[in-house]
Design a protein around this motif. Sequence first.
Motif, PDB file in Angstrom:
ATOM      1  N   GLY A  21      75.657  58.018  77.155  1.00  0.00           N
ATOM      2  CA  GLY A  21      74.376  58.357  77.124  1.00  0.00           C
ATOM      3  C   GLY A  21      74.215  59.762  76.372  1.00  0.00           C
ATOM      4  N   SER A  22      75.278  60.510  76.556  1.00  0.00           N
ATOM      5  CA  SER A  22      74.992  61.816  75.746  1.00  0.00           C
ATOM      6  C   SER A  22      75.324  61.484  74.185  1.00  0.00           C
ATOM      7  N   LEU A  24      74.403  59.003  72.541  1.00  0.00           N
ATOM      8  CA  LEU A  24      73.240  58.244  72.093  1.00  0.00           C
ATOM      9  C   LEU A  24      71.911  59.312  72.147  1.00  0.00           C
ATOM     10  N   PHE A  25      71.899  60.163  72.986  1.00  0.00           N
ATOM     11  CA  PHE A  25      70.867  61.322  73.210  1.00  0.00           C
ATOM     12  C   PHE A  25      71.227  62.136  71.967  1.00  0.00           C
ATOM     13  N   ALA A  26      72.379  62.532  71.528  1.00  0.00           N
ATOM     14  CA  ALA A  26      72.438  63.158  70.366  1.00  0.00           C
ATOM     15  C   ALA A  26      72.270  62.500  69.055  1.00  0.00           C
ATOM     16  N   VAL A  28      69.859  60.285  68.781  1.00  0.00           N
ATOM     17  CA  VAL A  28      68.362  59.872  68.633  1.00  0.00           C
ATOM     18  C   VAL A  28      67.540  60.926  68.655  1.00  0.00           C
ATOM     19  N   THR A  29      67.805  62.178  69.266  1.00  0.00           N
ATOM     20  CA  THR A  29      66.981  63.109  69.320  1.00  0.00           C
ATOM     21  C   THR A  29      66.910  63.622  67.613  1.00  0.00           C
ATOM     22  N   LYS A  35      61.536  67.617  63.644  1.00  0.00           N
ATOM     23  CA  LYS A  35      60.465  68.145  64.437  1.00  0.00           C
ATOM     24  C   LYS A  35      59.481  69.015  63.976  1.00  0.00           C
TER      25      LYS A  35
END
Length: 89
Positions: A21-22, A24-26, A28-29, A35
């Motif tokens: 999860g970490s 994938l988060f890294a 996808v973010t 931003k």
Amino acid sequence: MEAARKALTVVAVLGSGAGVGSILFALVTPGELQKQLMLQEMPERDSRRRDAAVRTKELVMATLKDAAATKENVAWRRNWTVRGDGRSA
């Protein structure tokens, strides 16, 4: 012994899930540049969109005031840019 093995298995599965999860988060973010681009594209930043939103809100409020003051069925009005009395809102 059996309970310890199950507990260890549960901890290993949860830990690997958190790791995946970490990662994938890294991935996808969005980055800082992305931003900033997204913030610039927001409707509140574009003055034309902001003015259009203000105009739309004014028309809706004028229509609601007309509906409250009269018995006219303003929900069926075809041209929302013209008030109930025929004047442009």
